[in-house]
Design an enzyme around this catalytic site. Structure first.
Site, PDB file in Angstrom:
ATOM      1  N   TYR A  85       7.626  -8.492  -8.730  1.00 27.80           N
ATOM      2  CA  TYR A  85       7.181  -8.408  -7.325  1.00 27.80           C
ATOM      3  C   TYR A  85       6.429  -9.670  -6.924  1.00 27.80           C
ATOM      4  O   TYR A  85       6.779 -10.338  -5.940  1.00 27.80           O
ATOM      5  CB  TYR A  85       6.288  -7.173  -7.117  1.00 27.80           C
ATOM      6  CG  TYR A  85       5.485  -7.214  -5.839  1.00 27.80           C
ATOM      7  CD1 TYR A  85       6.119  -7.175  -4.601  1.00 27.80           C
ATOM      8  CD2 TYR A  85       4.085  -7.317  -5.863  1.00 27.80           C
ATOM      9  CE1 TYR A  85       5.389  -7.236  -3.411  1.00 27.80           C
ATOM     10  CE2 TYR A  85       3.357  -7.368  -4.684  1.00 27.80           C
ATOM     11  CZ  TYR A  85       4.011  -7.328  -3.458  1.00 27.80           C
ATOM     12  OH  TYR A  85       3.290  -7.394  -2.288  1.00 27.80           O
ATOM     13  N   THR A 108       0.682 -11.697  -0.513  1.00 27.24           N
ATOM     14  CA  THR A 108      -0.239 -10.942  -1.357  1.00 27.24           C
ATOM     15  C   THR A 108      -1.096 -11.864  -2.217  1.00 27.24           C
ATOM     16  O   THR A 108      -0.666 -12.968  -2.575  1.00 27.24           O
ATOM     17  CB  THR A 108       0.579  -9.998  -2.274  1.00 27.24           C
ATOM     18  OG1 THR A 108      -0.277  -9.471  -3.277  1.00 27.24           O
ATOM     19  CG2 THR A 108       1.722 -10.731  -2.972  1.00 27.24           C
ATOM     20  N   ASP A 109      -2.259 -11.364  -2.612  1.00 26.04           N
ATOM     21  CA  ASP A 109      -3.101 -12.115  -3.557  1.00 26.04           C
ATOM     22  C   ASP A 109      -2.500 -12.117  -4.966  1.00 26.04           C
ATOM     23  O   ASP A 109      -2.927 -12.896  -5.825  1.00 26.04           O
ATOM     24  CB  ASP A 109      -4.533 -11.549  -3.588  1.00 26.04           C
ATOM     25  CG  ASP A 109      -4.639 -10.088  -4.013  1.00 26.04           C
ATOM     26  OD1 ASP A 109      -3.587  -9.448  -4.261  1.00 26.04           O
ATOM     27  OD2 ASP A 109      -5.776  -9.572  -4.095  1.00 26.04           O
ATOM     28  N   GLU A 110      -1.488 -11.253  -5.199  1.00 28.45           N
ATOM     29  CA  GLU A 110      -0.928 -11.155  -6.548  1.00 28.45           C
ATOM     30  C   GLU A 110      -0.183 -12.428  -6.961  1.00 28.45           C
ATOM     31  O   GLU A 110       0.077 -12.631  -8.147  1.00 28.45           O
ATOM     32  CB  GLU A 110      -0.016  -9.922  -6.649  1.00 28.45           C
ATOM     33  CG  GLU A 110      -0.776  -8.657  -6.284  1.00 28.45           C
ATOM     34  CD  GLU A 110      -0.056  -7.353  -6.608  1.00 28.45           C
ATOM     35  OE1 GLU A 110       0.799  -7.338  -7.510  1.00 28.45           O
ATOM     36  OE2 GLU A 110      -0.378  -6.346  -5.963  1.00 28.45           O
ATOM     37  N   LYS A 132       7.337 -12.700  -4.202  1.00 30.62           N
ATOM     38  CA  LYS A 132       6.487 -13.041  -3.056  1.00 30.62           C
ATOM     39  C   LYS A 132       6.067 -14.509  -3.135  1.00 30.62           C
ATOM     40  O   LYS A 132       6.009 -15.204  -2.120  1.00 30.62           O
ATOM     41  CB  LYS A 132       5.251 -12.136  -3.002  1.00 30.62           C
ATOM     42  CG  LYS A 132       5.526 -10.684  -2.667  1.00 30.62           C
ATOM     43  CD  LYS A 132       6.133 -10.456  -1.291  1.00 30.62           C
ATOM     44  CE  LYS A 132       5.173 -10.708  -0.157  1.00 30.62           C
ATOM     45  NZ  LYS A 132       5.782 -10.302   1.162  1.00 30.62           N
TER      46      LYS A 132
HETATM   47  P1  NAD Z   1       6.209  -0.991   2.522  1.00 29.23           P
HETATM   48  O1  NAD Z   1       7.035  -0.955   1.282  1.00 29.23           O
HETATM   49  O2  NAD Z   1       5.419   0.200   2.930  1.00 29.23           O
HETATM   50  O3  NAD Z   1       7.146  -1.342   3.778  1.00 29.23           O
HETATM   51  C1  NAD Z   1       8.153  -2.307   3.727  1.00 29.23           C
HETATM   52  C2  NAD Z   1       9.039  -2.135   4.960  1.00 29.23           C
HETATM   53  O4  NAD Z   1      10.053  -3.165   4.923  1.00 29.23           O
HETATM   54  C3  NAD Z   1       9.767  -0.791   5.011  1.00 29.23           C
HETATM   55  O5  NAD Z   1       9.692  -0.247   6.310  1.00 29.23           O
HETATM   56  C4  NAD Z   1      11.197  -1.152   4.663  1.00 29.23           C
HETATM   57  O6  NAD Z   1      12.164  -0.278   5.262  1.00 29.23           O
HETATM   58  C5  NAD Z   1      11.303  -2.568   5.215  1.00 29.23           C
HETATM   59  N1  NAD Z   1      12.350  -3.354   4.549  1.00 29.23           N
HETATM   60  C6  NAD Z   1      12.559  -3.482   3.213  1.00 29.23           C
HETATM   61  N2  NAD Z   1      13.629  -4.260   2.986  1.00 29.23           N
HETATM   62  C7  NAD Z   1      14.087  -4.660   4.210  1.00 29.23           C
HETATM   63  C8  NAD Z   1      15.147  -5.508   4.639  1.00 29.23           C
HETATM   64  N3  NAD Z   1      15.981  -6.095   3.760  1.00 29.23           N
HETATM   65  N4  NAD Z   1      15.324  -5.711   5.971  1.00 29.23           N
HETATM   66  C9  NAD Z   1      14.495  -5.107   6.873  1.00 29.23           C
HETATM   67  N5  NAD Z   1      13.483  -4.295   6.519  1.00 29.23           N
HETATM   68  C10 NAD Z   1      13.278  -4.076   5.213  1.00 29.23           C
HETATM   69  O7  NAD Z   1       5.302  -2.277   2.365  1.00 29.23           O
HETATM   70  P2  NAD Z   1       3.804  -2.546   2.869  1.00 29.23           P
HETATM   71  O8  NAD Z   1       2.859  -2.012   1.876  1.00 29.23           O
HETATM   72  O9  NAD Z   1       3.708  -2.137   4.291  1.00 29.23           O
HETATM   73  O10 NAD Z   1       3.750  -4.133   2.759  1.00 29.23           O
HETATM   74  C11 NAD Z   1       4.101  -4.971   3.873  1.00 29.23           C
HETATM   75  C12 NAD Z   1       3.989  -6.426   3.473  1.00 29.23           C
HETATM   76  O11 NAD Z   1       2.646  -6.693   3.046  1.00 29.23           O
HETATM   77  C13 NAD Z   1       4.892  -6.806   2.286  1.00 29.23           C
HETATM   78  O12 NAD Z   1       5.412  -8.082   2.536  1.00 29.23           O
HETATM   79  C14 NAD Z   1       3.945  -6.824   1.094  1.00 29.23           C
HETATM   80  O13 NAD Z   1       4.390  -7.749   0.118  1.00 29.23           O
HETATM   81  C15 NAD Z   1       2.655  -7.279   1.746  1.00 29.23           C
HETATM   82  N6  NAD Z   1       1.430  -6.838   1.046  1.00 29.23           N
HETATM   83  C16 NAD Z   1       1.186  -5.500   0.861  1.00 29.23           C
HETATM   84  C17 NAD Z   1       0.005  -5.100   0.222  1.00 29.23           C
HETATM   85  C18 NAD Z   1      -0.329  -3.642   0.033  1.00 29.23           C
HETATM   86  O14 NAD Z   1      -1.389  -3.344  -0.521  1.00 29.23           O
HETATM   87  N7  NAD Z   1       0.489  -2.695   0.472  1.00 29.23           N
HETATM   88  C19 NAD Z   1      -0.908  -6.058  -0.223  1.00 29.23           C
HETATM   89  C20 NAD Z   1      -0.610  -7.415  -0.029  1.00 29.23           C
HETATM   90  C21 NAD Z   1       0.551  -7.791   0.628  1.00 29.23           C
HETATM   91  P1  TYD Z   2      -0.941  -0.033  -6.860  1.00 27.77           P
HETATM   92  O1  TYD Z   2      -1.418   0.864  -5.762  1.00 27.77           O
HETATM   93  O2  TYD Z   2       0.433   0.200  -7.417  1.00 27.77           O
HETATM   94  O3  TYD Z   2      -1.114  -1.533  -6.333  1.00 27.77           O
HETATM   95  P2  TYD Z   2      -0.970  -2.951  -7.143  1.00 27.77           P
HETATM   96  O4  TYD Z   2      -0.225  -2.716  -8.401  1.00 27.77           O
HETATM   97  O5  TYD Z   2      -0.198  -3.776  -6.174  1.00 27.77           O
HETATM   98  O6  TYD Z   2      -2.369  -3.448  -7.355  1.00 27.77           O
HETATM   99  O7  TYD Z   2      -1.971   0.054  -8.064  1.00 27.77           O
HETATM  100  C1  TYD Z   2      -3.359  -0.218  -7.889  1.00 27.77           C
HETATM  101  C2  TYD Z   2      -4.012  -0.161  -9.244  1.00 27.77           C
HETATM  102  O8  TYD Z   2      -3.955   1.202  -9.709  1.00 27.77           O
HETATM  103  C3  TYD Z   2      -3.280  -0.984 -10.293  1.00 27.77           C
HETATM  104  O9  TYD Z   2      -4.246  -1.565 -11.190  1.00 27.77           O
HETATM  105  C4  TYD Z   2      -2.435   0.025 -11.034  1.00 27.77           C
HETATM  106  C5  TYD Z   2      -3.262   1.293 -10.954  1.00 27.77           C
HETATM  107  N1  TYD Z   2      -2.463   2.541 -10.938  1.00 27.77           N
HETATM  108  C6  TYD Z   2      -2.726   3.555 -11.862  1.00 27.77           C
HETATM  109  O10 TYD Z   2      -3.640   3.440 -12.717  1.00 27.77           O
HETATM  110  N2  TYD Z   2      -1.965   4.697 -11.817  1.00 27.77           N
HETATM  111  C7  TYD Z   2      -0.967   4.861 -10.906  1.00 27.77           C
HETATM  112  O11 TYD Z   2      -0.282   5.899 -10.922  1.00 27.77           O
HETATM  113  C8  TYD Z   2      -0.723   3.814  -9.949  1.00 27.77           C
HETATM  114  C9  TYD Z   2       0.378   3.954  -8.906  1.00 27.77           C
HETATM  115  C10 TYD Z   2      -1.504   2.677  -9.998  1.00 27.77           C
END
Ligand code: NAD
Ligand code: TYD
Length: 362
Positions: free
Chosen positions: A154, A128-130, A158
């Site tokens: 989180y 993630t960019d975070e 990461k």
């Molecule tokens: P998500 O929470 O929707 O899915 C995570 C999946 O991992 C789930 O299916 C869960 O069952 C599985 N999982 C969790 N713990 C596990 C374990 N111990 N063993 C096997 N499986 C396990 O997450 P996502 O949003 O699909 O994110 C996927 C990846 O992308 C993550 O690594 C996250 O850090 C990264 N990422 C997500 C975002 C975003 O905006 N969603 C942005 C940047 C990076």
């Molecule tokens: P989120 O989807 O949780 O992603 P991230 O925290 O990884 O960026 O949140 C996106 C943005 O929206 C973040 O600045 C937090 C804000 N947010 C709210 O204002 N209200 C909410 O209920 C949620 C879930 C997020």
């Protein structure tokens, strides 16, 4: 390629599996997923020929046996605890899965891939960019050389996993790549993240809880563009390198929320059947959705701004996002309206019975 996709029943992992089936049907895919609250077998419905294994990435022996039995040469590692708000309330699971889980996978990959004849392999880590922390309004966007400064449990977990992946390359010679991407949105996203939560709340007439002043900035990346970015890294990325993947859509939360409210109003105006399906939505009574906007207490340690400098991905990989936010958001709204059964199953918990419902008696 013969792929192991960890976390393939989650949001991005499942989109990646569907994308890869459609574009590379010749490649075998094994999914390893522990089916935590965020994992949903229904996300993989229709992904034919995918071998699904319910199991934990921290089970090193299981991973090793899968790598051997399935002759896996490529791991695409999505599995993680992924929600910042959950990490604030319970950081331990993030340390366990994101750090120890990644180490377990690296250990298995090293044992399986580096002990033998050193055939080409790839461990791709999705991050993630975070990890780069928070930007001020005029700071330059995150590049791959921006120092790490994670602020939430989180992002700290990461960041640690990114460092482990790097170390396994430099110390042991594991062939790794890492991508750090911005906020994804699209089909199958669990309704705890901003866009699906607010969409579903809007349809039910529930408040839209805006943290703080709503002026936090995120770069929004449609999940299919993210999948294309990972594909570009797998095909053209340099081993040992990291790539930032963005959506080219830096927006304050309030702009995203206003787009969402206006799009829901327009959808109801265009399709009177929506008022019957969602009678509690303000739009069903001719009221603007934005009346649901509610300002609530800010998230602790809330990062102000994320932004991606995608020069490396563009120049080295030829990656550019294909969708504008408006296009990606319109498609996402349509998907949530067309897939009510999916999100109702998530809201009422029945998605946990998916295997029972779909495979009982077979
Ligand atoms: P998500 O929470 O929707 O899915 C995570 C999946 O991992 C789930 O299916 C869960 O069952 C599985 N999982 C969790 N713990 C596990 C374990 N111990 N063993 C096997 N499986 C396990 O997450 P996502 O949003 O699909 O994110 C996927 C990846 O992308 C993550 O690594 C996250 O850090 C990264 N990422 C997500 C975002 C975003 O905006 N969603 C942005 C940047 C990076
Ligand atoms: P989120 O989807 O949780 O992603 P991230 O925290 O990884 O960026 O949140 C996106 C943005 O929206 C973040 O600045 C937090 C804000 N947010 C709210 O204002 N209200 C909410 O209920 C949620 C879930 C997020």
């Amino acid at each position: 390629m013969n792929l192991l996709v960890t976390g393939g029943a989650g949001f991005i992992g499942a989109n990646f599996v569907h994308y890869w089936r459609a574009h590379h049907p010749e490649n075998a895919i094994t999914v390893l997923d522990a089916l935590t609250y965020a994992g949903n077998r229904a996300n993989l419905a229709g992904a034919n020929g995918v071998h699904f294994v319910e199991g934990d990435i921290r089970d090193t022996a299981l991973v090793e046996s899968l790598l051997a039995e399935k002759t896996i040469d490529t791991i695409v590692h999505f599995a993680a605890e992924s929600h910042v708000d959950r990490s604030i309330h319970g950081p331990a699971a993030f340390i366990d899965t994101n750090i120890l889980g990644t180490m377990s996978l690296l250990t298995a990959a090293r044992a399986q891939w580096l002990a033998g004849d050193g055939k080409p392999h790839r461990f791709h880590h999705v991050s993630t960019d975070e990890v780069y922390g928070s930007l001020g309004p005029t700071d330059p966007a995150f590049s791959e050389t921006t120092p790490y400064a994670p602020n939430s449990p989180y992002s700290a977990s990461k960041a640690a996993s990114d460092h482990l992946v790097r170390a396994w390359h430099h110390t042991y010679g594991l062939q790794v790549t890492t991508s750090n991407c911005s906020n994804n949105y699209g089909p199958y996203q669990f309704p705890e993240k901003l866009i699906p939560l607010f969409l579903i709340n809007a349809l039910h007439g529930r408040s839209l809880p805006i943290y703080g002043d709503g002026m936090q900035i995120r770069d929004w990346l449609h999940v299919e563009d993210h999948c294309r970015g990972i594909e570009a890294v797998l095909h053209r990325g340099r081993v040992g390198e990291t790539y930032n993947i963005g959506g080219g859509a830096e927006l304050p939360n309030i702009a995203v929320i206003d787009t969402l409210c206006a799009a829901v109003d327009a959808a109801f105006a265009a399709d009177p059947a929506l008022a019957t399906r969602f009678p509690d939505a303000p739009a069903a009574q001719g009221q603007p959705t934005e009346t649901l906007k509610t300002w609530v207490k800010d998230r602790p340690g809330h990062d102000r701004r994320y932004a991606i400098d995608e020069t490396r991905a563009r120049t080295e990989l030829g990656y550019v996002p294909a969708r504008s936010f408006d296009q990606g958001f319109a498609a996402t709204l349509r998907w949530y309206l067309d897939n009510e059964a999916w999100w109702r199953g998530v809201l009422d918990g029945s998605y946990r019975d998916w295997v029972e419902t779909n495979y009982s008696g077979r």
